[in-house]
Design an enzyme around this catalytic site. Structure first.
Site, PDB file in Angstrom:
ATOM      1  N   LYS A  46       8.553 -61.651  56.135  1.00 27.04           N
ATOM      2  CA  LYS A  46       9.074 -62.439  55.023  1.00 27.04           C
ATOM      3  C   LYS A  46      10.593 -62.566  55.087  1.00 27.04           C
ATOM      4  CE  LYS A  46       5.265 -62.936  52.470  1.00 27.04           C
ATOM      5  NZ  LYS A  46       4.653 -64.263  52.351  1.00 27.04           N
ATOM      6  N   ASN A  74       1.783 -65.965  59.060  1.00 27.05           N
ATOM      7  CA  ASN A  74       1.804 -65.970  57.603  1.00 27.05           C
ATOM      8  C   ASN A  74       2.759 -67.064  57.106  1.00 27.05           C
ATOM      9  OD1 ASN A  74       3.151 -64.924  54.913  1.00 27.05           O
ATOM     10  ND2 ASN A  74       1.133 -63.990  55.070  1.00 27.05           N
ATOM     11  N   ASP A  75       2.233 -67.925  56.251  1.00 25.85           N
ATOM     12  CA  ASP A  75       3.023 -68.970  55.556  1.00 25.85           C
ATOM     13  C   ASP A  75       3.551 -70.122  56.424  1.00 25.85           C
ATOM     14  OD1 ASP A  75       2.811 -67.244  53.473  1.00 25.85           O
ATOM     15  OD2 ASP A  75       4.962 -66.930  53.202  1.00 25.85           O
ATOM     16  N   THR A 141       2.617 -51.591  50.010  1.00 32.30           N
ATOM     17  CA  THR A 141       3.047 -52.471  51.101  1.00 32.30           C
ATOM     18  C   THR A 141       3.523 -53.836  50.615  1.00 32.30           C
ATOM     19  OG1 THR A 141       1.445 -51.363  52.518  1.00 32.30           O
ATOM     20  CG2 THR A 141       2.316 -53.450  53.324  1.00 32.30           C
ATOM     21  N   CYS A 444     -21.128 -29.948  32.153  1.00 29.05           N
ATOM     22  CA  CYS A 444     -20.712 -29.707  33.538  1.00 29.05           C
ATOM     23  C   CYS A 444     -21.847 -29.067  34.335  1.00 29.05           C
ATOM     24  CB  CYS A 444     -19.492 -28.794  33.572  1.00 29.05           C
ATOM     25  SG  CYS A 444     -18.111 -29.423  32.594  1.00 29.05           S
TER      26      CYS A 444
HETATM   27  N1  3NM Z   1      -1.531 -59.209  50.988  1.00 30.67           N
HETATM   28  P1  3NM Z   1      -1.910 -52.300  53.038  1.00 30.67           P
HETATM   29  S1  3NM Z   1      -2.027 -57.046  49.796  1.00 30.67           S
HETATM   30  C1  3NM Z   1      -0.160 -58.520  52.924  1.00 30.67           C
HETATM   31  O1  3NM Z   1      -3.380 -59.001  48.008  1.00 30.67           O
HETATM   32  C2  3NM Z   1      -0.929 -58.230  51.727  1.00 30.67           C
HETATM   33  O2  3NM Z   1      -2.937 -60.750  49.169  1.00 30.67           O
HETATM   34  C3  3NM Z   1      -2.159 -58.731  49.936  1.00 30.67           C
HETATM   35  O3  3NM Z   1      -1.146 -53.686  52.819  1.00 30.67           O
HETATM   36  C4  3NM Z   1      -2.878 -59.538  48.948  1.00 30.67           C
HETATM   37  O4  3NM Z   1      -3.020 -52.568  53.988  1.00 30.67           O
HETATM   38  C5  3NM Z   1      -1.119 -56.953  51.197  1.00 30.67           C
HETATM   39  O5  3NM Z   1      -0.838 -51.449  53.655  1.00 30.67           O
HETATM   40  C6  3NM Z   1      -0.629 -55.671  51.739  1.00 30.67           C
HETATM   41  O6  3NM Z   1      -2.322 -51.813  51.701  1.00 30.67           O
HETATM   42  C7  3NM Z   1      -1.734 -54.776  52.229  1.00 30.67           C
HETATM   43 MG    MG Z   2       2.249 -65.951  51.560  1.00 35.05          MG
END
Ligand code: 3NM
Ligand code: MG
Length: 518
Positions: A46, A74-75, A141, A444
């Site tokens: 990005k 991506n994009d 992430t 429990c």
């Molecule tokens: N897209 P990880 S979540 C790149 O929800 C991306 O569209 C997402 O990272 C979406 O596998 C995400 O480390 C990150 O959790 C996923």
């Molecule tokens: Mg995007």
């Protein structure tokens, strides 16, 4: 490579930020991941300028081509055009699908991120080749994730794809890793349709050894999970048929003496061990997860009881859950006080997202707190509270069935009437005695009893759970009726007596339960 033949099973999304990639080399990481079994790569960056993006993408494409794996950008349709790679992945805030398709042509692979059924519908009608469903679980992430949709959200999307007979492929993304990949693949299934794969960033890019991480994920995705072997979600009985199975299951517990491994709270350890012994199981109270792998190999069941949850305790539950899932041994989860505090609500989410639970057992508010919509309900304490005052009783059995359908497991909701379901039929059990509510830890200990039954009779967890419930509650009735029982205090030892006496009477041929009028 024809785009219809693309294998989406392990979809790697790259990340070049130091927080994820660390000091590793992106090209080496991607090549290692391909060696480990990654089947599709998306270059996601990005931050870099266009020139740098094109340069990196070109190098990545040379690598993915060696492995006959598609590279998607991506994009950036312009970058995909520049390097002549196989396609793009677009988010909801990016260029439209129609524009991307016009630029790239009919043979390009175009994937779209979707987090609602409306977005999915638009993507399918617009000619997407695959959809990335997310965000499944909260993930550090991607800091701008909009919707956390959980397994239930993924199921909704697959239900749509299945009902509309769509050929669009699907992967899910967000917080997927080795601990939950097989559970996510398996539980996501809706109407026979399951995901084509999982997409991961940190599980591979942040791994110390990306090749080993990819290998491990490939194994988890491509082999049926051990815990699924004994799940018969289709099983349905008439009540009388289940009652016939109960004495058999009590006998099997007696014969096998299965291990009941309790990771339970300080308040009930002693009582739970005594209950396990008297229903015929072999109890071990072990809260240290390093032991779980060895204990799981002994063929018993795990009880995770969150009664006195701590940060360290929670990490131990998650590790033990993984060990039992990998061994294919059953896990009973008792979400004690799940709705009472934020800590418990979030612990419940983490536990349910970290592995497969065979049986969830709780009181009304605890079970409601385990449902997708129930997390915000406030519970007063960890005790169950008077039946029917908190929730509409008529809705309770539906809550139990829906949660069992969602989790593909067995759910038990205790109360004056207990409800048990495997997602098909809901069974109501009216046994028990009010003294059970006047002695701490009796809920429990029911979890412990159920663990003994499912460990001894894993091929039918519904019947095993009902057997445990009946053994337990009828023992309570018999104990409470005894002349020497004057109240909750004298009830406890009499209850242990009756658990034992029912078992022995059942083993010796008569049915201990039959004598109680069942
Ligand atoms: N897209 P990880 S979540 C790149 O929800 C991306 O569209 C997402 O990272 C979406 O596998 C995400 O480390 C990150 O959790 C996923
Ligand atoms: Mg995007």
């Amino acid at each position: 490579m024809r785009k219809q033949d693309v294998d989406y099973s392990l979809y790697l999304v790259t990340d070049s930020t130091p927080a994820i990639l660390g000091t590793k080399d992106l090209y080496q990481v991607v090549e290692a991941a391909l060696k480990g079994g990654v089947t599709c790569v998306q270059f996601r960056d990005k931050k870099s300028e266009t020139g740098a993006l094109i340069e990196t993408a070109r190098k990545l494409h040379a690598i993915t081509q060696k492995y006959h794996v598609p590279l998607l950008i991506n994009d950036r349709v312009d970058v995909a055009l520049a390097v002549e790679c196989e396609g793009v992945h677009i988010g909801q805030d990016d260029m439209t699908l129609a524009t991307a398709r016009k630029s790239l042509g009919p043979d390009a692979i175009i994937g779209v991120t979707v987090s609602t059924v409306e977005e999915l519908d638009t993507a399918c009608r617009g000619g997407a080749d695959y959809v990335g469903i997310g965000t499944v679980f909260a993930t550090p992430t991607k800091d701008d994730t909009k919707h956390i949709i959980g397994i239930e959200g993924v199921q909704r999307m697959l239900f749509y794809l299945s009902s509309s007979r769509s050929k669009v492929k699907s992967v899910c993304i967000g917080g997927i890793n080795a601990a939950n990949a097989s559970q996510v693949m398996w539980q996501s299934m809706a109407k026979q349709k399951t995901l084509d794969g999982v997409a991961v960033v940190s599980a591979i890019v942040a791994a110390e050894d990306p090749e080993a991480a990819a290998k491990d994920l490939t194994r988890l995705i491509k082999t049926p999970p051990a815990f699924a072997a004994n799940v018969k979600a289709e099983e349905q009985y008439r009540s009388a048929e289940i009652l016939e199975l109960v004495p058999e299951i009590i006998k099997v517990v007696h014969e096998k003496k299965p291990l009941s491994h309790n990771m339970t709270n300080l308040v009930v350890q002693n009582m739970a061990a005594n209950v396990a012994l008297n229903v015929g199981a072999s109890p071990i109270m072990a809260n240290y997860a390093e032991e779980a792998q060895d204990l799981a190999a002994l063929g018993g069941a795990l009880v995770v009881n969150m009664g006195t949850v701590t940060p360290e305790g929670l990490e131990n539950y998650l590790k033990a859950l993984k060990a039992y899932n990998e061994a294919g041994q059953p896990v009973v989860y008792d979400p004690v006080g799940a709705g009472a505090t934020e800590v418990r609500r979030s612990a419940t989410k983490r536990i349910l997202g970290a592995g497969y639970i065979d049986v969830i057992k709780g009181n009304q508010s605890e079970i409601v707190s385990c449902t997708p919509g129930g997390a915000k309900l406030q519970q007063r304490g960890v005790d169950s509270g008077p039946t029917g005052t908190d929730y509409d009783v008529a809705k309770l059995s539906g809550v139990v069935r829906d949660l069992a359908t969602l989790r593909k497991n067995v759910v038990v909701m205790t109360g004056t009437t207990d409800y048990v379901s495997n997602g098909k039929t809901v069974y109501a059990v009216g046994n028990g005695h009010e003294y059970l509510g006047m002695v701490t830890g009796t809920g429990c200990c029911l979890g412990t009893t159920i663990s003994a039954m499912v460990a001894a009779h894993p091929q039918d967890k519904l019947a095993a759970t009902i057997a445990g419930l009946l053994h337990y509650e009828i023992a309570a009735e018999l104990a409470a009726e005894r002349d020497d029982v004057r109240g909750p205090g004298t009830f406890v030892p009499a209850f242990l007596d009756e658990l034992y006496r029912i078992r022995m009477a059942t083993v010796q041929g008569g049915s201990g339960l039959a004598e109680a009028g069942q």
